[in-house]
Design a protein around this motif. Structure first.
Motif, PDB file in Angstrom:
ATOM      1  N   THR A 157       0.862  -1.132   0.008  1.00 53.20           N
ATOM      2  CA  THR A 157       0.032  -0.085  -0.024  1.00 53.20           C
ATOM      3  C   THR A 157       0.906   1.355  -0.120  1.00 53.20           C
ATOM      4  O   THR A 157       0.385   2.378   0.131  1.00 53.20           O
ATOM      5  CB  THR A 157      -0.905  -0.070   1.368  1.00 53.20           C
ATOM      6  N   GLN A 158       2.216   1.134   0.206  1.00 52.38           N
ATOM      7  CA  GLN A 158       2.882   2.310   0.206  1.00 52.38           C
ATOM      8  C   GLN A 158       4.127   2.334  -0.738  1.00 52.38           C
ATOM      9  O   GLN A 158       4.425   3.455  -1.145  1.00 52.38           O
ATOM     10  CB  GLN A 158       3.859   2.393   1.477  1.00 52.38           C
TER      11      GLN A 158
ATOM     12  N   HIS B  74      -8.994   1.241   6.651  1.00 53.22           N
ATOM     13  CA  HIS B  74      -8.336   0.134   7.276  1.00 53.22           C
ATOM     14  C   HIS B  74      -6.799  -0.028   6.874  1.00 53.22           C
ATOM     15  O   HIS B  74      -6.393  -1.116   6.524  1.00 53.22           O
ATOM     16  CB  HIS B  74      -8.965  -0.992   7.927  1.00 53.22           C
ATOM     17  N   ARG B  75      -5.937   0.938   6.707  1.00 52.78           N
ATOM     18  CA  ARG B  75      -4.787   0.647   6.230  1.00 52.78           C
ATOM     19  C   ARG B  75      -3.905  -0.070   7.012  1.00 52.78           C
ATOM     20  O   ARG B  75      -4.067   0.001   8.367  1.00 52.78           O
ATOM     21  CB  ARG B  75      -3.901   1.997   5.937  1.00 52.78           C
ATOM     22  N   PRO B  76      -3.030  -0.931   6.601  1.00 54.54           N
ATOM     23  CA  PRO B  76      -2.148  -1.896   7.309  1.00 54.54           C
ATOM     24  C   PRO B  76      -0.959  -1.171   8.014  1.00 54.54           C
ATOM     25  O   PRO B  76      -0.609  -0.020   7.546  1.00 54.54           O
ATOM     26  CB  PRO B  76      -1.216  -3.011   6.376  1.00 54.54           C
ATOM     27  N   VAL B  77      -0.669  -1.437   9.305  1.00 53.57           N
ATOM     28  CA  VAL B  77       0.095  -0.895  10.107  1.00 53.57           C
ATOM     29  C   VAL B  77       1.637  -1.498   9.941  1.00 53.57           C
ATOM     30  O   VAL B  77       1.580  -2.760  10.086  1.00 53.57           O
ATOM     31  CB  VAL B  77      -0.218  -0.862  11.462  1.00 53.57           C
TER      32      VAL B  77
ATOM     33  N   ILE C 156      -9.041  -6.272  -5.704  1.00 59.51           N
ATOM     34  CA  ILE C 156      -9.773  -5.810  -4.793  1.00 59.51           C
ATOM     35  C   ILE C 156      -9.257  -5.728  -3.302  1.00 59.51           C
ATOM     36  O   ILE C 156      -9.467  -4.770  -2.517  1.00 59.51           O
ATOM     37  CB  ILE C 156     -11.167  -6.735  -4.720  1.00 59.51           C
ATOM     38  N   ALA C 157      -8.698  -6.889  -2.899  1.00 58.98           N
ATOM     39  CA  ALA C 157      -7.935  -6.597  -1.558  1.00 58.98           C
ATOM     40  C   ALA C 157      -7.034  -5.583  -1.460  1.00 58.98           C
ATOM     41  O   ALA C 157      -6.948  -4.914  -0.519  1.00 58.98           O
ATOM     42  CB  ALA C 157      -7.243  -8.036  -1.208  1.00 58.98           C
ATOM     43  N   LEU C 158      -6.166  -5.104  -2.470  1.00 58.41           N
ATOM     44  CA  LEU C 158      -5.235  -4.033  -2.438  1.00 58.41           C
ATOM     45  C   LEU C 158      -5.987  -2.860  -2.284  1.00 58.41           C
ATOM     46  O   LEU C 158      -5.760  -2.058  -1.597  1.00 58.41           O
ATOM     47  CB  LEU C 158      -4.361  -4.106  -3.730  1.00 58.41           C
TER      48      LEU C 158
ATOM     49  N   THR D  41       8.009  -3.057  -7.753  1.00 56.80           N
ATOM     50  CA  THR D  41       9.322  -3.566  -7.735  1.00 56.80           C
ATOM     51  C   THR D  41       9.833  -3.468  -6.426  1.00 56.80           C
ATOM     52  O   THR D  41      10.670  -4.498  -6.081  1.00 56.80           O
ATOM     53  CB  THR D  41      10.259  -2.951  -8.607  1.00 56.80           C
ATOM     54  N   ALA D  42       9.387  -2.509  -5.644  1.00 52.51           N
ATOM     55  CA  ALA D  42      10.166  -2.291  -4.508  1.00 52.51           C
ATOM     56  C   ALA D  42       9.733  -3.409  -3.497  1.00 52.51           C
ATOM     57  O   ALA D  42      10.610  -3.849  -2.590  1.00 52.51           O
ATOM     58  CB  ALA D  42       9.854  -0.834  -3.794  1.00 52.51           C
ATOM     59  N   VAL D  43       8.378  -3.804  -3.615  1.00 57.07           N
ATOM     60  CA  VAL D  43       7.926  -4.695  -2.811  1.00 57.07           C
ATOM     61  C   VAL D  43       8.542  -6.058  -3.093  1.00 57.07           C
ATOM     62  O   VAL D  43       9.132  -6.738  -1.935  1.00 57.07           O
ATOM     63  CB  VAL D  43       6.464  -4.941  -2.811  1.00 57.07           C
ATOM     64  N   THR D  44       8.686  -6.553  -4.155  1.00 61.69           N
ATOM     65  CA  THR D  44       9.307  -7.723  -4.774  1.00 61.69           C
ATOM     66  C   THR D  44      10.810  -7.848  -4.269  1.00 61.69           C
ATOM     67  O   THR D  44      11.253  -8.997  -4.039  1.00 61.69           O
ATOM     68  CB  THR D  44       8.840  -8.039  -6.189  1.00 61.69           C
ATOM     69  N   ASP D  45      11.375  -6.824  -4.653  1.00 59.05           N
ATOM     70  CA  ASP D  45      12.860  -6.950  -4.470  1.00 59.05           C
ATOM     71  C   ASP D  45      13.216  -6.889  -2.974  1.00 59.05           C
ATOM     72  O   ASP D  45      14.245  -7.369  -2.600  1.00 59.05           O
ATOM     73  CB  ASP D  45      13.513  -5.582  -5.111  1.00 59.05           C
TER      74      ASP D  45
END
Length: 363
Positions: free
Chosen positions: A55-56, A355-358, A345-347, A60-64
């Motif tokens: 969500t932030q 209800h953003r993840p913490v 949809i989940a993203l 590429t940043a998430v997977t790497d």
């Protein structure tokens, strides 16, 4: 001089086997463990961190950073959102909603989205745009909370109107002004295309100011006047104002269609009493205009007259829904590569559902 550094607590990593058990209902299965969601290959902390990053950050940043495939990210955020949905009551105190659909993939693939007018959050989304899809939302809402809805805004889609009238008949149905004016813009463009085709077939040309015939012709001028006819008068450039003035002289029928479009748009700027009278006058004008596209439009306007006036009375439109849709479109591009729309949809729900993840370990 050397100084001792306090490194704080030492992190300890434990490895444990998850035994297989023979369940009488599900057969042989892996036993549930307290540090991970059942059936998942990652711990709670790992899943939560991936969901926060999704969500932030960019794909590429998430997977790497986490060293996982993008499809794995889709599976993780689907699990995280399922837990959030089970622990929160997103429909508490719901009174005013907006309903719309958005394309998420080529081949006429659509999502139906529902937004809370009061909080601006994305309440619900599901693949499809038909009565069955929207009925699934009201089934989830339940009869008691359906009865508590006071206002529902939407475009003029028949499948939305029918379901809303059946599931929450007490709610005031408001037609979105943007879509109503878009109907008139479509009718205007139909008239412009007819004039353009007629000029193109007849080979008409226009004088160039020196008594000669301009090779660009009347057809080209009508084609170039499209944006001048579409835009609001206050937003026209000098060049577009000149094109509109040329249309008024060269094609009175097309200019009359333009005035009908602008007349309908002006109605939404009036108060209820004046708007009611102005709308009736507009319908009478369109009925007598002898332009088939607007004669057909006035029938549609009459059909939605009550919901159009309700949107003026209550000041309700799909503006917030369109804002959410814009963000969902961006998320759609980010989510390219997910196997199913449920991960998309989940993203979207984690990002826009309130209800953003913490980030794990942070308050």
């Amino acid at each position: 001089r050397w100084r001792a550094l306090d490194l704080g607590t030492i992190q300890v990593f434990l490895e444990a086997d998850a035994p297989r058990v023979a369940c009488r209902v599900h057969g042989p299965t892996v036993a549930a463990v307290p540090w991970a969601r059942h059936g998942a290959g990652h711990t709670h902390a790992f899943d939560d961190q991936v969901a926060w990053l999704a969500t932030q950050c960019s794909k590429t940043a998430v997977t790497d950073l986490m060293r996982i495939a993008w499809r794995t990210v889709g599976a993780i955020i689907t699990r995280v959102w399922a837990d959030v949905e089970a622990l929160t009551d997103r429909f508490r105190g719901l009174r005013r909603i907006g309903i719309d659909e958005i394309s998420y993939k080529k081949g006429h693939r659509y999502l139906t989205v529902v937004v809370d007018h009061d909080s601006g959050v994305l309440l619900w989304a599901a693949p499809g745009r038909d009565k069955a899809t929207l009925n699934a939302f009201f089934d989830k809402l339940g009869p008691e909370r359906c009865a508590q809805l006071t206002h529902v805004s939407a475009d003029g889609a028949e499948w939305i109107s029918t379901v809303v009238a059946d599931r929450c008949p007490q709610a005031v149905r408001c037609a979105d002004p943007y879509h109503v004016v878009a109907w008139a813009t479509d009718a205007l463009d139909e008239v412009r295309r007819q004039a353009w085709n007629q000029a193109r077939r007849s080979g008409q040309t226009r004088p160039n100011g020196r008594g000669r015939r301009d090779a660009s012709g009347r057809a080209k001028a009508l084609k170039g006047a499209r944006y001048a006819l579409w835009k609001n008068p206050e937003d026209l450039t000098e060049n577009q104002q000149a094109k509109l003035a040329w249309v008024a002289k060269a094609d009175p029928r097309l200019y009359r269609a333009y005035l009908l479009k602008e007349g309908l748009r002006t109605i939404f700027r009036l108060d209820l009493e004046d708007a009611e009278e102005a709308l009736d006058r507009w319908v009478s004008w369109a009925r007598r205009c002898r332009i088939p596209a607007f004669v057909a439009l006035q029938r549609k306007i009459l059909k939605h007259r009550a919901s159009i006036l309700a949107s003026i009375e209550h000041g309700l439109s799909n503006g917030r829904i369109e804002s959410v849709n814009t963000k969902v479109r961006l998320i759609t591009r980010i989510a390219f590569g997910f196997r199913s729309p449920h991960a998309l949809i989940a993203l979207a729900m984690l990002s826009l559902g309130g209800h953003r993840p913490v980030l794990p370990g942070r308050k």
